[in-house]
Design an enzyme around this catalytic site. Structure first.
Site, short mmCIF file in Angstrom:
data_model
loop_
_atom_site.label_atom_id
_atom_site.label_comp_id
_atom_site.label_asym_id
_atom_site.label_seq_id
_atom_site.Cartn_x
_atom_site.Cartn_y
_atom_site.Cartn_z
N HIS A 13 0.80 -1.23 0.00
CA HIS A 13 0.00 0.00 0.00
C HIS A 13 0.84 1.29 0.00
O HIS A 13 0.32 2.35 0.34
CB HIS A 13 -0.96 0.00 1.21
CG HIS A 13 -0.28 0.06 2.55
ND1 HIS A 13 -0.78 -0.57 3.66
CD2 HIS A 13 0.85 0.68 2.97
CE1 HIS A 13 0.01 -0.34 4.70
NE2 HIS A 13 1.01 0.43 4.30
N HIS A 60 -2.66 4.13 9.87
CA HIS A 60 -1.33 4.60 10.28
C HIS A 60 -1.47 5.79 11.21
O HIS A 60 -1.06 6.90 10.87
CB HIS A 60 -0.50 4.96 9.06
CG HIS A 60 -0.25 3.83 8.10
ND1 HIS A 60 -1.21 3.35 7.24
CD2 HIS A 60 0.85 3.06 7.89
CE1 HIS A 60 -0.71 2.35 6.52
NE2 HIS A 60 0.53 2.16 6.90
N HIS A 194 9.82 -3.94 4.40
CA HIS A 194 10.24 -2.54 4.47
C HIS A 194 10.46 -2.13 5.91
O HIS A 194 9.83 -2.64 6.82
CB HIS A 194 9.29 -1.58 3.74
CG HIS A 194 7.87 -1.45 4.24
ND1 HIS A 194 7.00 -2.51 4.37
CD2 HIS A 194 7.15 -0.35 4.60
CE1 HIS A 194 5.80 -2.06 4.77
NE2 HIS A 194 5.87 -0.75 4.93
N GLU A 241 3.39 -5.70 8.70
CA GLU A 241 2.10 -5.50 8.01
C GLU A 241 1.64 -6.78 7.31
O GLU A 241 0.45 -6.98 7.07
CB GLU A 241 2.21 -4.35 6.99
CG GLU A 241 2.32 -2.97 7.63
CD GLU A 241 2.45 -1.84 6.60
OE1 GLU A 241 2.31 -0.67 7.02
OE2 GLU A 241 2.71 -2.08 5.40
C1 DHB Z 1 6.02 3.64 3.09
C2 DHB Z 1 5.45 2.38 3.27
C3 DHB Z 1 4.39 2.20 4.14
O1 DHB Z 1 3.82 0.98 4.40
C4 DHB Z 1 3.84 3.29 4.81
O2 DHB Z 1 2.77 3.07 5.59
C5 DHB Z 1 4.40 4.55 4.66
C6 DHB Z 1 5.48 4.72 3.80
C7 DHB Z 1 7.14 3.84 2.14
O3 DHB Z 1 7.66 2.88 1.56
O4 DHB Z 1 7.54 4.98 1.93
FE FE Z 2 2.20 1.05 5.90
#
Ligand code: DHB
Ligand code: FE
Length: 288
Positions: A13, A60, A194, A241
């Site tokens: 997302h 978030h 991530h 996540e």
């Molecule tokens: C990013 C990824 C995320 O899941 C999020 O909630 C906010 C930023 C990113 O990769 O920048």
């Molecule tokens: Fe996220």
């Protein structure tokens, strides 16, 4: 005829994807390969249009601040506005809900001993709107009603993979007991690897991600036993996540004791790095 789950969709997302689309940058060299991976999916969604999407995502700290954090929250409202995440709300359609099916699922799932928080008013952030944009493009209205289902993966303790997988099974039972002929898709969103903060910021682990996709398809019950620490060590702090994907996978018809259907058909699989700080993964599974 009762309602039934026809397919599940899994996708990351990344908020920058929403911004790229909103600002007309989707054909720029950086973004074009990413959006190309969803060309199939947009056509597939048009050809396999559901009556309702049950969309598992995480907020978030947008609708829920750190003052109040439900573990599992089901959106029962008639509509949900795109949230202002600091740059104004995204220019995307308001999300129309399905209060009748949502309340039925709340009733059924709570009676199956999962404590859901019932939410009658809430704004929805990139966790929900970016998956819709990836799958639908830029329509003037989303193709069908959406039931938002928010999972806490932001503030520990977060729910285990096993609990998410069992919850998916309870949601499927709830859908099957809704006495209206409806095709329902369940989407699991967020991930893949991530980490947005700290010394390991920028971490991507493609090997882990591909193995997660393999196991989600073929041995989700085993995958559901993976402890949190493995997600965080291997996929980064925000890789957690991914537990949300197990809710959608648990709702597929081959899951259960005993399973009552053949394994799902893998309609589409896509993996792409980079997109902002995140590895993007995507699957479409159809019930056999
Ligand atoms: C990013 C990824 C995320 O899941 C999020 O909630 C906010 C930023 C990113 O990769 O920048
Ligand atoms: Fe996220």
């Amino acid at each position: 005829m009762a309602a039934r789950i026809t397919a599940s969709v899994y996708t990351s997302h990344v908020p920058a994807i929403g911004a790229a689309l909103d600002l007309g940058k989707s054909q720029e060299p950086y973004w074009q390969p990413l959006f190309r991976g969803y060309d199939f999916s947009r056509q597939w969604l048009q050809d396999n249009r559901p009556d309702v999407i049950f969309l598992v995502y995480n907020d978030h700290a947008t609708a829920f601040s750190l003052e109040m954090i439900p573990t599992f929250a089901i959106g029962c409202a008639a509509s949900f506005a795109p949230a202002d995440e600091g740059w104004g709300p995204r220019p995307v359609p308001t999300v129309q809900g399905h209060p009748e099916l949502a309340s039925h699922i709340a009733q059924s799932v709570i009676q199956q001993d999962f404590d859901l928080t019932i939410v009658n008013k809430m704004d929805v952030d990139h966790g929900l709107t970016v998956p819709l944009s990836l799958m639908c493009g830029q329509p003037s209205a989303w193709p069908c009603p959406v039931i938002p289902f928010a999972v806490n993966v932001v503030q520990y303790p977060v729910p285990s993979g096993r609990r998410c997988f069992q919850l998916g099974q309870a949601i499927a039972r709830a859908v099957r007991s809704f006495d209206t002929d409806l095709k329902v898709q369940i989407w699991g969103t967020g991930g893949m690897s991530h980490q947005l903060q700290g010394a390991r910021a920028g971490l991507i682990n493609a090997e882990f991600d591909q193995r997660f996709l393999d196991r989600l398809i073929t041995e989700p019950a085993g995958l559901a036993e993976m402890p949190h620490i493995d997600y965080v060590r291997e996929a980064g702090s925000e890789g957690i996540e991914l537990v949300m994907w197990l809710i959608a996978r648990g709702a597929m018809s081959d899951v259960g004791d005993p399973p009552h259907a053949a394994p799902p058909v893998v309609r589409h699989r896509f993996y792409h790095v980079p997109a902002s700080n995140t590895a993007v993964g995507h699957l479409i599974l159809e019930n056999a």
